[in-house]
Design an enzyme around this catalytic site. Structure first.
Site, PDB file in Angstrom:
ATOM      1  N   HIS A   1       4.917   8.175  51.685  1.00 13.83           N
ATOM      2  CA  HIS A   1       6.082   8.038  50.796  1.00 13.83           C
ATOM      3  C   HIS A   1       5.828   6.891  49.819  1.00 13.83           C
ATOM      4  CE1 HIS A   1      10.273   7.650  49.492  1.00 13.83           C
ATOM      5  NE2 HIS A   1      10.409   8.878  49.947  1.00 13.83           N
TER       6      HIS A   1
ATOM      7  N   ASP B   1      10.561  15.428  54.998  1.00 15.76           N
ATOM      8  CA  ASP B   1      10.137  16.843  54.944  1.00 15.76           C
ATOM      9  C   ASP B   1       9.367  17.285  56.182  1.00 15.76           C
ATOM     10  OD1 ASP B   1       9.732  15.991  51.617  1.00 15.76           O
ATOM     11  OD2 ASP B   1      11.118  17.551  52.285  1.00 15.76           O
TER      12      ASP B   1
HETATM   13  C1  SDX Z   1       9.921  13.446  48.972  1.00 13.00           C
HETATM   14  O1  SDX Z   1      10.561   9.447  46.124  1.00 13.00           O
HETATM   15  C2  SDX Z   1      11.370   9.920  47.012  1.00 13.00           C
HETATM   16  O2  SDX Z   1      12.299   9.297  47.453  1.00 13.00           O
HETATM   17  C3  SDX Z   1      11.052  11.368  47.438  1.00 13.00           C
HETATM   18  C4  SDX Z   1      11.887  11.927  48.574  1.00 13.00           C
HETATM   19  C5  SDX Z   1      13.352  12.075  48.184  1.00 13.00           C
HETATM   20  O3  SDX Z   1      14.200  12.094  49.090  1.00 13.00           O
HETATM   21  O4  SDX Z   1      13.608  12.290  46.961  1.00 13.00           O
HETATM   22  O5  SDX Z   1      11.787  11.084  49.698  1.00 13.00           O
HETATM   23  C6  SDX Z   1      11.406  13.325  48.975  1.00 13.00           C
HETATM   24  O6  SDX Z   1       9.368  13.853  47.986  1.00 13.00           O
HETATM   25  C7  SDX Z   1       9.145  12.997  50.189  1.00 13.00           C
HETATM   26  C8  SDX Z   1       7.603  13.106  49.983  1.00 13.00           C
HETATM   27  C9  SDX Z   1       7.218  14.562  50.183  1.00 13.00           C
HETATM   28  N1  SDX Z   1       5.797  14.768  49.846  1.00 13.00           N
HETATM   29  C10 SDX Z   1       4.847  14.956  50.768  1.00 13.00           C
HETATM   30  O7  SDX Z   1       5.055  14.918  51.982  1.00 13.00           O
HETATM   31  C11 SDX Z   1       3.467  15.259  50.195  1.00 13.00           C
HETATM   32  C12 SDX Z   1       2.391  14.460  50.946  1.00 13.00           C
HETATM   33  N2  SDX Z   1       2.568  13.021  50.624  1.00 13.00           N
HETATM   34  C13 SDX Z   1       1.901  12.559  49.471  1.00 13.00           C
HETATM   35  O8  SDX Z   1       1.236  13.322  48.594  1.00 13.00           O
HETATM   36  C14 SDX Z   1       2.189  11.102  49.088  1.00 13.00           C
HETATM   37  O9  SDX Z   1       2.347  10.368  50.234  1.00 13.00           O
HETATM   38  C15 SDX Z   1       3.355  10.887  48.142  1.00 13.00           C
HETATM   39  C16 SDX Z   1       3.185  11.679  46.897  1.00 13.00           C
HETATM   40  C17 SDX Z   1       4.637  11.262  48.809  1.00 13.00           C
HETATM   41  C18 SDX Z   1       3.412   9.414  47.792  1.00 13.00           C
HETATM   42  O10 SDX Z   1       2.177   9.085  47.306  1.00 13.00           O
HETATM   43  P1  SDX Z   1       1.972   7.809  46.313  1.00 13.00           P
HETATM   44  O11 SDX Z   1       2.990   6.762  46.617  1.00 13.00           O
HETATM   45  O12 SDX Z   1       1.867   8.315  44.917  1.00 13.00           O
HETATM   46  O13 SDX Z   1       0.623   7.211  46.788  1.00 13.00           O
HETATM   47  P2  SDX Z   1      -0.812   7.780  46.421  1.00 13.00           P
HETATM   48  O14 SDX Z   1      -0.762   9.279  46.226  1.00 13.00           O
HETATM   49  O15 SDX Z   1      -1.374   6.926  45.346  1.00 13.00           O
HETATM   50  O16 SDX Z   1      -1.606   7.524  47.808  1.00 13.00           O
HETATM   51  C19 SDX Z   1      -1.954   6.177  48.173  1.00 13.00           C
HETATM   52  C20 SDX Z   1      -3.077   6.337  49.190  1.00 13.00           C
HETATM   53  C21 SDX Z   1      -4.221   7.231  48.686  1.00 13.00           C
HETATM   54  O17 SDX Z   1      -5.400   6.846  49.350  1.00 13.00           O
HETATM   55  P3  SDX Z   1      -6.439   5.843  48.578  1.00 13.00           P
HETATM   56  O18 SDX Z   1      -6.953   6.639  47.382  1.00 13.00           O
HETATM   57  O19 SDX Z   1      -5.614   4.622  48.156  1.00 13.00           O
HETATM   58  O20 SDX Z   1      -7.498   5.551  49.607  1.00 13.00           O
HETATM   59  O21 SDX Z   1      -2.551   6.986  50.371  1.00 13.00           O
HETATM   60  C22 SDX Z   1      -3.221   8.237  50.531  1.00 13.00           C
HETATM   61  C23 SDX Z   1      -3.837   8.594  49.199  1.00 13.00           C
HETATM   62  O22 SDX Z   1      -4.954   9.438  49.379  1.00 13.00           O
HETATM   63  N3  SDX Z   1      -2.198   9.214  50.926  1.00 13.00           N
HETATM   64  C24 SDX Z   1      -2.400  10.223  51.771  1.00 13.00           C
HETATM   65  C25 SDX Z   1      -1.164  10.868  51.905  1.00 13.00           C
HETATM   66  N4  SDX Z   1      -0.256  10.253  51.118  1.00 13.00           N
HETATM   67  C26 SDX Z   1      -0.899   9.230  50.521  1.00 13.00           C
HETATM   68  N5  SDX Z   1      -3.510  10.626  52.437  1.00 13.00           N
HETATM   69  C27 SDX Z   1      -3.370  11.723  53.246  1.00 13.00           C
HETATM   70  N6  SDX Z   1      -2.194  12.391  53.408  1.00 13.00           N
HETATM   71  C28 SDX Z   1      -1.081  11.986  52.756  1.00 13.00           C
HETATM   72  N7  SDX Z   1       0.061  12.666  52.926  1.00 13.00           N
END
Ligand code: SDX
Length: 429
Positions: free
Chosen positions: A306, A363
């Site tokens: 998140h 989710d």
């Molecule tokens: C919702 O914003 C809100 O409040 C949203 C929400 C709401 O109520 O409105 O809460 C609802 O959208 C919840 C999130 C649902 N999405 C998912 O579950 C999809 C999977 N999660 C991600 O893709 C990710 O965690 C995000 C998009 C939710 C957040 O990502 P960020 O903050 O943009 O961080 P990032 O993508 O830059 O990741 C930072 C690091 C990376 O690794 P490095 O390159 O730094 O080594 O964390 C890793 C990413 O690869 N990472 C993950 C991961 N999420 C982040 N690695 C593996 N699996 C994951 N799920």
């Protein structure tokens, strides 16, 4: 506590004001940065940038706190209803009994969808994704319900709020029935908001739907947990589109489109698809966790991570309890729940997930609850959208009432080519 921060650029120093929030969070106010220094900031994805001051929802990502208008989401999920929570978010206070009754009457009065809109629904391809249908039909509401000049602005906007809250729920069920080739079920005046939705979804002339109060309670909790979440992607879209002073239906339609994305509200559908894939490949989550950790693999563990929560999403815990309650009531054993629990167990102990602060978000379990209730997979993001409506409406209302509100128009750092002259076609290449 300092009231300003000092910025030194090319030997010149500037004082920038600090803004302190109710819970002690501190922000650097850069409203006049460019006019005073010629500088702009750069913050891809706005991870470090506040777009507004807001009194609606407070989140503490480090402590896993979520409150709507000061009330902890745990208490609202335990004691409130979605209808009451929607009123709270939009009006700022829990309603008195007469206010709640008046709100219920308005929701009932605006629960029907214009009969001419039915033709639109009938003519979408049967396999069209319901989020695409919903964003189109919400945008179309302005055409079918134009402003009435004789009404005061306040009356007009309050009717628009209740139209959206009530009709979007009706349209979601209509879209489902039509996609199945079934007769539309109309809303009933004698059913509560959530019971009406379940009845419109599952009632049938040959098999009358029996309202199960436990499922009605579970749906109330589901929608309360989704009701608002400060400046998330779809709410930011509603505020941005709304800043151009377009009508609320169009701004909400933009929010629905943003929520559709698998990284945002579409994640609840992607989580179940991922769990199903793990199940179909033998039930061992290890290969999927390995893929999630592989920087060369774009695969993400859906339902994990998140932008704000760097600990357990408080909604995920409540959703897991609701999941257990619904499955127990329906006497369902869903193997995907076992896989989800195993996946969570392994991931939260894994150094990669610990180092990246990756925990289950709202989710992760929500899709299993919807599956158990018989909601089809492609409607999961629609269920999220219905829940988020009061949040979008309250955030839009707050932005419209903000005396300092401006058109959203971010800047950029240009990194393209410098000036060059036009080359005629016969001199290129
Ligand atoms: C919702 O914003 C809100 O409040 C949203 C929400 C709401 O109520 O409105 O809460 C609802 O959208 C919840 C999130 C649902 N999405 C998912 O579950 C999809 C999977 N999660 C991600 O893709 C990710 O965690 C995000 C998009 C939710 C957040 O990502 P960020 O903050 O943009 O961080 P990032 O993508 O830059 O990741 C930072 C690091 C990376 O690794 P490095 O390159 O730094 O080594 O964390 C890793 C990413 O690869 N990472 C993950 C991961 N999420 C982040 N690695 C593996 N699996 C994951 N799920």
């Amino acid at each position: 506590m300092e009231k300003t921060a000092k910025l030194v650029v090319n030997g010149k120093s500037y004082e920038l004001p600090l803004v302190v929030g109710t819970e002690g969070e501190i922000a650097l106010d850069i409203s006049y940065l460019r006019s005073e220094t010629g500088l702009i900031t750069l913050d891809p994805g706005y991870a470090n940038t506040g777009s507004c001051k807001s009194c609606i929802t407070f989140m503490d990502g480090e402590k896993g706190i979520l409150r709507y208008r000061g009330y902890p989401v745990e208490q609202l999920a335990e004691y409130s209803s979605f209808r009451e929570t929607a009123y709270l978010l939009i009006n700022g206070e829990l309603p008195l009994e007469n206010e709640l009754n008046r709100f219920s009457v308005m929701l009932n009065d605006h629960s029907l969808v214009h009969e001419d809109m039915h033709h639109f629904f009938q003519n979408f391809p049967r396999r069209a994704h319901p989020m695409g249908i919903l964003s189109s039909m919400v945008n179309a509401l302005r055409a079918f319900y134009p402003e009435i000049p004789e009404r005061s602005e306040e009356e007009e906007i309050n009717i628009t709020f209740t139209r959206l809250l009530s009709k979007v729920r009706t349209m979601a069920a209509m879209s489902y029935k039509i996609s199945r080739g079934h007769k539309i079920v109309y809303p009933r005046h004698d059913l509560s908001y959530c019971a009406n939705f379940l009845n419109m979804m599952f009632d049938s002339p040959v098999k009358p739907y029996v309202i199960d109060e436990d499922l009605v309670d579970a749906l109330n909790v589901f929608w309360i947990l989704h009701a608002d979440h400060e400046q998330n992607c779809s709410t930011a879209a509603v505020r941005l589109v709304g800043s151009a002073r377009v009508n609320l239906y169009a701004a909400i339609s933009a929010g629905i489109c943003a929520l559709w994305g698998p990284l945002h509200g579409g994640a609840n559908q992607s989580v179940v698809e991922m769990l199903q894939e793990i199940h179909d490949s033998g039930g061992n989550p290890a290969p999927f966790i390995a893929r999630a950790k592989d920087r060369d693999d774009p695969f993400r563990l859906m339902g994990f991570g998140h932008r704000v929560y760097k600990t357990y999403d408080p909604r995920a815990r409540i959703m897991e309890k609701t999941c257990n309650r619904v499955l127990k009531k329906l006497k369902i054993h869903d193997p995907l729940l076992d896989i989800a629990k195993r996946l969570e167990e392994v991931a939260v102990k894994d150094a990669y997930f610990i180092d990246h602060d990756l925990y289950p978000n709202v989710d992760f379990y929500s899709g299993i609850v919807l599956r158990a209730m018989g909601i089809p997979l492609n409607m999961f993001p629609v269920m999220f959208a219905i829940g988020r409506l009061p949040g979008w409406i309250s955030q839009w209302k707050e932005s419209m009432e903000d005396p300092k509100w401006k058109l959203h128009r971010p800047r950029q750092v240009y990194t393209g080519l410098q000036e060059r002259d036009y080359v005629p076609l016969n001199k290129r290449g």
